[in-house]
Design a protein around this motif. Sequence first.
Motif, PDB file in Angstrom:
ATOM      1  N   LEU A   6      39.806  70.061  41.038  1.00 40.41           N
ATOM      2  CA  LEU A   6      38.677  69.239  41.481  1.00 40.41           C
ATOM      3  C   LEU A   6      38.079  68.486  40.301  1.00 40.41           C
ATOM      4  O   LEU A   6      37.723  67.299  40.415  1.00 40.41           O
ATOM      5  CB  LEU A   6      37.622  70.130  42.143  1.00 40.41           C
ATOM      6  CG  LEU A   6      36.308  69.459  42.545  1.00 40.41           C
ATOM      7  CD1 LEU A   6      36.559  68.312  43.516  1.00 40.41           C
ATOM      8  CD2 LEU A   6      35.353  70.485  43.160  1.00 40.41           C
ATOM      9  N   ASP A   7      37.967  69.156  39.156  1.00 39.93           N
ATOM     10  CA  ASP A   7      37.468  68.480  37.958  1.00 39.93           C
ATOM     11  C   ASP A   7      38.357  67.306  37.583  1.00 39.93           C
ATOM     12  O   ASP A   7      37.871  66.220  37.247  1.00 39.93           O
ATOM     13  CB  ASP A   7      37.396  69.469  36.793  1.00 39.93           C
ATOM     14  CG  ASP A   7      36.180  70.378  36.873  1.00 39.93           C
ATOM     15  OD1 ASP A   7      35.253  70.053  37.629  1.00 39.93           O
ATOM     16  OD2 ASP A   7      36.167  71.409  36.193  1.00 39.93           O
ATOM     17  N   ARG A   8      39.671  67.520  37.637  1.00 42.25           N
ATOM     18  CA  ARG A   8      40.607  66.435  37.293  1.00 42.25           C
ATOM     19  C   ARG A   8      40.492  65.287  38.298  1.00 42.25           C
ATOM     20  O   ARG A   8      40.517  64.114  37.920  1.00 42.25           O
ATOM     21  CB  ARG A   8      42.039  66.957  37.240  1.00 42.25           C
ATOM     22  CG  ARG A   8      42.340  67.821  36.028  1.00 42.25           C
ATOM     23  CD  ARG A   8      43.840  68.019  35.840  1.00 42.25           C
ATOM     24  NE  ARG A   8      44.433  68.779  36.932  1.00 42.25           N
ATOM     25  CZ  ARG A   8      44.501  70.096  36.961  1.00 42.25           C
ATOM     26  NH1 ARG A   8      43.994  70.814  35.968  1.00 42.25           N
ATOM     27  NH2 ARG A   8      45.075  70.727  37.974  1.00 42.25           N
ATOM     28  N   ALA A   9      40.361  65.651  39.581  1.00 40.84           N
ATOM     29  CA  ALA A   9      40.242  64.614  40.612  1.00 40.84           C
ATOM     30  C   ALA A   9      38.989  63.780  40.407  1.00 40.84           C
ATOM     31  O   ALA A   9      38.990  62.559  40.630  1.00 40.84           O
ATOM     32  CB  ALA A   9      40.235  65.262  41.995  1.00 40.84           C
ATOM     33  N   LEU A  10      37.927  64.426  39.976  1.00 41.61           N
ATOM     34  CA  LEU A  10      36.676  63.711  39.733  1.00 41.61           C
ATOM     35  C   LEU A  10      36.831  62.716  38.592  1.00 41.61           C
ATOM     36  O   LEU A  10      36.385  61.562  38.678  1.00 41.61           O
ATOM     37  CB  LEU A  10      35.582  64.736  39.424  1.00 41.61           C
ATOM     38  CG  LEU A  10      34.153  64.217  39.256  1.00 41.61           C
ATOM     39  CD1 LEU A  10      33.720  63.404  40.459  1.00 41.61           C
ATOM     40  CD2 LEU A  10      33.206  65.384  39.034  1.00 41.61           C
ATOM     41  N   THR A  11      37.478  63.160  37.528  1.00 37.90           N
ATOM     42  CA  THR A  11      37.719  62.264  36.397  1.00 37.90           C
ATOM     43  C   THR A  11      38.615  61.093  36.805  1.00 37.90           C
ATOM     44  O   THR A  11      38.356  59.936  36.452  1.00 37.90           O
ATOM     45  CB  THR A  11      38.371  63.042  35.241  1.00 37.90           C
ATOM     46  OG1 THR A  11      37.525  64.134  34.874  1.00 37.90           O
ATOM     47  CG2 THR A  11      38.591  62.157  34.044  1.00 37.90           C
ATOM     48  N   LEU A  12      39.660  61.383  37.569  1.00 36.94           N
ATOM     49  CA  LEU A  12      40.577  60.329  38.012  1.00 36.94           C
ATOM     50  C   LEU A  12      39.887  59.350  38.951  1.00 36.94           C
ATOM     51  O   LEU A  12      40.205  58.156  38.960  1.00 36.94           O
ATOM     52  CB  LEU A  12      41.796  60.949  38.693  1.00 36.94           C
ATOM     53  CG  LEU A  12      42.725  61.752  37.779  1.00 36.94           C
ATOM     54  CD1 LEU A  12      43.811  62.447  38.598  1.00 36.94           C
ATOM     55  CD2 LEU A  12      43.355  60.847  36.731  1.00 36.94           C
ATOM     56  N   ALA A  13      38.935  59.845  39.736  1.00 40.67           N
ATOM     57  CA  ALA A  13      38.204  58.961  40.641  1.00 40.67           C
ATOM     58  C   ALA A  13      37.428  57.908  39.868  1.00 40.67           C
ATOM     59  O   ALA A  13      37.294  56.767  40.315  1.00 40.67           O
ATOM     60  CB  ALA A  13      37.253  59.778  41.513  1.00 40.67           C
ATOM     61  N   ALA A  14      36.932  58.278  38.703  1.00 42.93           N
ATOM     62  CA  ALA A  14      36.215  57.309  37.867  1.00 42.93           C
ATOM     63  C   ALA A  14      37.179  56.362  37.170  1.00 42.93           C
ATOM     64  O   ALA A  14      36.932  55.154  37.087  1.00 42.93           O
ATOM     65  CB  ALA A  14      35.358  58.042  36.841  1.00 42.93           C
ATOM     66  N   ARG A  15      38.303  56.876  36.680  1.00 42.22           N
ATOM     67  CA  ARG A  15      39.214  56.032  35.905  1.00 42.22           C
ATOM     68  C   ARG A  15      39.893  54.973  36.766  1.00 42.22           C
ATOM     69  O   ARG A  15      40.333  53.952  36.246  1.00 42.22           O
ATOM     70  CB  ARG A  15      40.250  56.877  35.169  1.00 42.22           C
ATOM     71  CG  ARG A  15      41.262  57.547  36.034  1.00 42.22           C
ATOM     72  CD  ARG A  15      42.255  58.385  35.243  1.00 42.22           C
ATOM     73  NE  ARG A  15      43.243  57.567  34.556  1.00 42.22           N
ATOM     74  CZ  ARG A  15      44.283  58.084  33.886  1.00 42.22           C
ATOM     75  NH1 ARG A  15      44.431  59.395  33.790  1.00 42.22           N
ATOM     76  NH2 ARG A  15      45.157  57.299  33.305  1.00 42.22           N
ATOM     77  N   THR A  16      39.979  55.173  38.092  1.00 46.56           N
ATOM     78  CA  THR A  16      40.599  54.153  38.939  1.00 46.56           C
ATOM     79  C   THR A  16      39.828  52.850  38.927  1.00 46.56           C
ATOM     80  O   THR A  16      40.378  51.801  39.264  1.00 46.56           O
ATOM     81  CB  THR A  16      40.717  54.649  40.391  1.00 46.56           C
ATOM     82  OG1 THR A  16      39.419  54.976  40.891  1.00 46.56           O
ATOM     83  CG2 THR A  16      41.617  55.858  40.494  1.00 46.56           C
ATOM     84  N   HIS A  17      38.563  52.893  38.541  1.00 46.72           N
ATOM     85  CA  HIS A  17      37.729  51.682  38.558  1.00 46.72           C
ATOM     86  C   HIS A  17      37.688  50.963  37.214  1.00 46.72           C
ATOM     87  O   HIS A  17      37.036  49.921  37.094  1.00 46.72           O
ATOM     88  CB  HIS A  17      36.295  52.045  38.983  1.00 46.72           C
ATOM     89  CG  HIS A  17      36.193  52.600  40.371  1.00 46.72           C
ATOM     90  ND1 HIS A  17      36.344  51.823  41.497  1.00 46.72           N
ATOM     91  CD2 HIS A  17      35.966  53.857  40.808  1.00 46.72           C
ATOM     92  CE1 HIS A  17      36.211  52.583  42.579  1.00 46.72           C
ATOM     93  NE2 HIS A  17      35.981  53.809  42.190  1.00 46.72           N
TER      94      HIS A  17
END
Length: 926
Positions: free
Chosen positions: A169-180
């Motif tokens: 979940l932590d990784r998914a959260l970080t990836l959610a930001a980097r997509t932008h």
Amino acid sequence: MAALQTLAPDTLPTVIKRDGRRVAFDANRIRRALEKAFRATLNLPAETSLSVELAAEIEALTGAVVHWCRNRSEVSVEEIQDEVERTLMRAGRYAVARRYILYREARAEARRRQQLTYRRADGTEALFPHQAIRQRIEAACAGLEDVDPEQVYQELLRTVYPGIPEDELDRALTLAARTHIEREPNYTYVAARLLLDSLYREVFGRAIAPDEQAEACRTGFHSYLEQGLRLGRLDERLLQTFDPIRLADALHPERDRQFTFLGLQTLYDRYLLHDAAGRRFELPQYLWMRVAMGLALHEDDPTTRAIQFYELLSSFRFMNSTPTLFNAGTPHPQLSSCYLTTVQDDLGAIFKAIRDNALLSKWAGGLGNDWTPVRALGAHIRGTNGRSQGVIPFLKIVNDTAVAVNQGGKRKGAVCAYLEVWHLDIEEFLELRRNTGDERRRTHDMNTACWIPDLFMQRVRARKHWTLFSPDEVPDLHELYGRAFQERYEHYEREAEAGRIRNWRRVDALTLWRKMLSMLFETGHPWLTFKDPCNIRSPQDHVGVVHSSNLCTEITLNTSPEEVAVCNLGSINLVAHVNDQGEPDWEKLRETIRTAVRMLDNVIDLNFYPIPEARTSNLRHRPIGLGLMGFQDVLYRRKLSYASQAAVEFADELMERIAYYAYEASADLAAERGAYATFKGSKWDRGLLPLDTLDLLEAERGEPIPVPRTARLDWDALREKIRRQGLRNSNVLAIAPTATIANICGVSPSIEPTYKNLYVKSNLSGEFTQLNPYLVRDLKALGLWDEAMLDDLKYYDGSVQEIDRVPPELKERYRTAFEIEPRWLIECAARRQKWIDQSQSLNLYLAEPSGRKLSEMYLLAWQLGLKTTYYLRALAATQIEKSTLDINRRGIQPRWMKSRSPSSDIIVRRDGPACSPDDESCEACQ
């Protein structure tokens, strides 16, 4: 209602809810759902009454659904909703049906979110922490312009699944930001801060709220030291020598917020200390303090000095090279970056050199090997009365050793072999990196470089012959340079013609030059480095000869059988020393340099030396290599194009300041600690500074070096100080590539131009979208940054030159590396070189290479007195299709665009390997 009243309750089914409960059928729920869909489609507010006709239609549709349900014993909610959709479609109400479908999806998503769970580290499941996640995202976005926490949150919900583990979940959260990031550069800081949250959880074993992290960092510092000692990862002197309370109070956890995502991910993956299970126990601020402590161990007031060093590192004003960051403060403090060796012509010496490579590589050192003394193919072997196999078979062993012994398991081993161009094996040496031919005589994982005397370049221009020798018959050639080399070389040519030298061959100099250039284009190797400028301008000409450069071509130190040259690198971050308009704070720069020189000098005494020859050399001559990074960033702030005379002049002025402050700092350190052992008789001692040595090179060549000798500072006063006080370090300046530490600091590497304004960078930590924030800033100011502009940047591979909406002044300022004429890079390098006592890692770029262009480019570099060059970068003939572009707006990509340039950061050479513009396996010094 009449149609519905005709059905008796006992004819209607029982409704099965999604949670399995059974309830009575309620037709009003169907009616309300239909009414909402009609109102949404027709844009009718809830307070507006329905027309008689519309109310009757909704009633009829409801009745049709109820009629379908009659005489069924049970029916699920999903089945009823499916029938509502079919009924609307049969009635021709397609728009309403679409709205109803969207409504169902939205409700389903809401239910999924409500029921979403995650799995804690202890294995238990809990409801998804929506509120806590929102708070983390909002905290990560705080203080940043043009970022939207809701966008990150919605992106996260699109990717998570029920029961997702906490770390995932932590990784998914970080990836959610980097997509932008490709739409707004500031999202890189959002992603970094979210990654930081995860790191705190990993270090402390529990979630630490962002507003509690600073206190946790300070209070946990002593425990970090104790854990590091317990695990055997920290030097026990760190607790014995320093005041941990003062050091903890000096920490600046808020500085973690200056990391970009690439910077923090790089630090996380490769630099932060971890236990045997791979769990990090070191925070970024702990790392900076560890390095500072490791470099202050021998200081009179180590705690005060450690805080001083920490201030430079944690504020990104200066950054030590990777080996120092890896190993400072640990039980094996191998802190030096580069090692240069000369391999002697003896079987025992050859295999000792290979063993030395392995030992040096184990502790993260980058290697440069001089192989010129080894006899050539066919040379006589006196002991066995046989014939030599030459240099090439041994280089294959060197190649495989570099692969087998990597740098502490953290990155690939890296070595560069040098050969002087009169060596009889030079033609086969040029082909070592080819993908064709006998694999037993190929070295695909090793770098190669040519060591070129001025005489060869002059014969190339004059279209004369060139003679190749085996070094066992001309043993002194490798030790000579300038006119002395020319005289002896011509003597050996006469000896060969007279039959007194057996193993030699005459070739056309221009033909050999063309082969060097063709191999350079095809395989990226060999790099071209120039023997005479390196030696004639060397301040240490009184105690030896420079036989080669290092792995990254910025180090020019003497080597011998008794001495393995060592250099200790670190780089000034120029961005931290200029304001938003790019105006330098010279006093701040001077202060940084004084401390940085002290830190680098400390490395020499604290360093762990894997072999005794390295220790002997380093303690005797005490060379350091202070470099820089962020040059392109500063040009952007000054609104200058790299391809301009103004940039050349600024490079000159900036390097003069850095050189003056660095030599001054080393002289003052000599007054405090004593000059290096071989200062007497050096060029420094003779009053010759790097600027003065251009005239020496000019005299030896017998032709002008067309570089202005302009000076702005009082160099006579500095000459006198150096004569009086000596220097602490035989060599002081060298500009390394800084590929990795520039990533950590979030600035452009070294002296490099921008590769592309938008591209994907691939390194050992993964793939990272890189968007030029300066370009975005300027486009925003003009109201030009939008989805269409982003699409254009993708379509034109990160170039703005063909985007009509971009003003001409921005097109000029934001030229990419392949859009800048190489002469500008060379001119800037020549201005820097006149102040530098060593050299610089200079990459050259050609969008459309040709033999003529390559020859002109490298001849210009030599004519302007450059000591070395590094990678040649050439564009590929084809490119990858753009899968993320809107084909409805763009159409199919025209064929001419497909052959124009590459769309990723991989540069493919014909019949050669791919390499990255910041290939960290090669640029292992930093």
